[in-house]
Design a protein around this motif. Structure first.
Motif, PDB file in Angstrom:
ATOM      1  N   THR A   1      -2.386  -1.459  -3.632  1.00  0.00           N
ATOM      2  CA  THR A   1      -3.661  -0.742  -3.475  1.00  0.00           C
ATOM      3  C   THR A   1      -3.792   0.346  -4.532  1.00  0.00           C
ATOM      4  OG1 THR A   1      -2.602   0.686  -1.860  1.00  0.00           O
ATOM      5  CG2 THR A   1      -3.928  -1.140  -0.995  1.00  0.00           C
TER       6      THR A   1
ATOM      7  N   ASP B   1       0.840  -1.199   0.000  1.00  0.00           N
ATOM      8  CA  ASP B   1       0.000   0.000   0.000  1.00  0.00           C
ATOM      9  C   ASP B   1       0.879   1.255   0.000  1.00  0.00           C
ATOM     10  OD1 ASP B   1      -2.276   1.717   0.474  1.00  0.00           O
ATOM     11  OD2 ASP B   1      -1.648   1.800   2.580  1.00  0.00           O
TER      12      ASP B   1
ATOM     13  N   ARG C   1      -8.343   1.363   1.419  1.00  0.00           N
ATOM     14  CA  ARG C   1      -7.108   0.571   1.300  1.00  0.00           C
ATOM     15  C   ARG C   1      -7.323  -0.804   1.926  1.00  0.00           C
ATOM     16  NH1 ARG C   1      -2.736   4.419   0.079  1.00  0.00           N
ATOM     17  NH2 ARG C   1      -3.719   6.450   0.048  1.00  0.00           N
TER      18      ARG C   1
END
Ligand SMILES: [Zn+2]
Length: 397
Positions: A207, A163, A219
């Motif tokens: 993400t 992420d 996320r």
């Protein structure tokens, strides 16, 4: 599986507007008798949506096909106490107004370009009754939710979701020279993914793969949709003191390890608010012995991975004096996915910044992160009957 992804991708391409080909070249405020007029100069009329967000009161304007090329952003004025703009996705822009008092757009119109002057989008913002504003904000909730990726059938092996922090209208921290956290961490995340490419038993998902805004909950939802077994949020933040330096790994805890960690989590948790996201805090409505067990298991896996990561990184990069810290980070709150937040360094520290911008440092550090992921995956027990039973209970929430 691959064909499904291709179909999803194609339909996204067809639905999305081609590109951000309407540039906003200037933006300004003028006082009105009972409010504030906001004028954007741009080449043609965009499709746009205005919505209200509560606590604190804000107005958000999302504009399709719009990007920003504003030389000198105007100071906020009147009812607008602060404002920012930036990309929502690569093909849409977002403007966020902080409001001095509840206010709504009473009138909006577009003046086409004339005699060499650019077109103008005009919005009149006027004070509203608190109840009226609250109603508008309630109507906006839900209507502006982005689609999450479709839940992917299990690709096999361990799914690692990386992420890259921030993105789009939320730039994160920045260096003195204007390098932005959102760009640095995206580039780094792609390097980690490249390091893991072709590793048997590991599938890497991100993400975000471009400069777009994602709320913190989103996320987590994306990680779930991908079936994440491990979630790593990558950041490079700022510290109030320029001597604070080195890589730090954070895990979730209700009780912060120290005041610095608590302050960082508080800042990170505010990004949704600052960026006009309208999602409430993630509420994990799972209870019972099994959920408790899972929460504890997730916590110990997160902890174990954090230690792997610190071990692997410290051989290659400068670490913070206390490299494992914990605090209440919203992005780490999935009860069923081992999650850590990696601060690569501090953009407020000149040595850290130099490292972060150095390709050979990036190479070493991304290799160390990839090695820690491999290490973690190799020590995980396979899918046992028990973990499957627990796994399926989480999908019913
Ligand atoms: Zn950050």
């Amino acid at each position: 599986m691959r064909r499904l992804t291709a179909i999803l991708f194609l339909s996204l391409v067809m639905l999305a507007p081609a590109r951000a080909d309407i540039a906003v070249t200037s933006a300004g405020f003028t006082p009105l008798e009972h409010g504030t007029r906001f004028v954007l100069e741009m080449s043609e009329e965009p499709t746009h949506r205005v919505f209200a967000v509560e606590d604190p009161p804000r107005l958000v304007i999302d504009l399709d096909r719009v990007s920003f090329d504003v030389a000198t952003p105007a100071e906020a004025d009147g009812l607008v106490s602060g404002w920012r703009y930036g990309a929502l996705t690569p093909t849409a822009g977002r403007i966020v107004f902080d409001l001095a008092a509840p206010a709504l757009v009473s009138r909006q119109f577009f003046l086409p370009s004339l005699a060499g002057r650019p077109g103008r989008l005009v919005l009149d913002i006027v004070e509203a009754e608190p109840a009226q504003f609250a109603r508008a904000a309630r109507n906006a909730t839900g209507a502006n939710r982005d689609e999450d990726p479709a839940v992917t059938p299990n690709a096999g092996g361990t799914i690692v979701v990386i992420d890259p922090g921030h993105g789009g209208i939320d730039p994160g921290a920045s260096t003195g020279e204007g390098m932005l956290e959102k760009d640095l961490v995206l580039a780094f995340a792609k390097k980690v993914r490249a390091q893991l490419e072709g590793t048997p038993g590991i599938t890497v998902r991100m993400t975000r793969g471009d400069d777009r805004f994602l709320s913190l909950n989103r996320r987590i939802r994306i990680a779930r949709a991908y079936g994440a077994d491990l979630f790593i949020s990558i950041h490079a933040d700022a510290a109030p003191q320029d001597y604070v330096h080195g890589a730090t790994v954070y895990t979730l805890s209700e009780n912060p390890s120290d005041s610095q960690a608590a302050a960082l989590a508080a800042r990170e948790n505010l990004v949704d608010e600052v960026s006009g996201a309208i999602e409430p805090e993630l509420k994990e409505e799972v209870s019972g012995i099994l959920a408790d067990f899972m929460r504890r298991e997730t916590k110990s896996f997160s902890f174990a991975f954090a230690e792997d990561l610190i071990g692997s990184l410290s051989a290659k990069v400068r670490m913070n004096a206390h490299p494992h810290r914990y605090a209440r980070f919203r992005v780490l709150m999935a009860h069923d996915i081992p999650s850590v937040l990696l601060e690569l360094g501090y953009l407020t520290n000149s040595n850290d910044t130099k490292s972060l911008l150095d390709p050979s440092w990036q190479e070493e550090a991304s290799r160390a992160v990839a090695a820690a992921i491999r290490e973690f995956v190799s020590t995980q027990p396979g899918e046992t009957a028990q973990s499957q039973a627990i796994g399926s209970s989480s999908s019913t929430q």
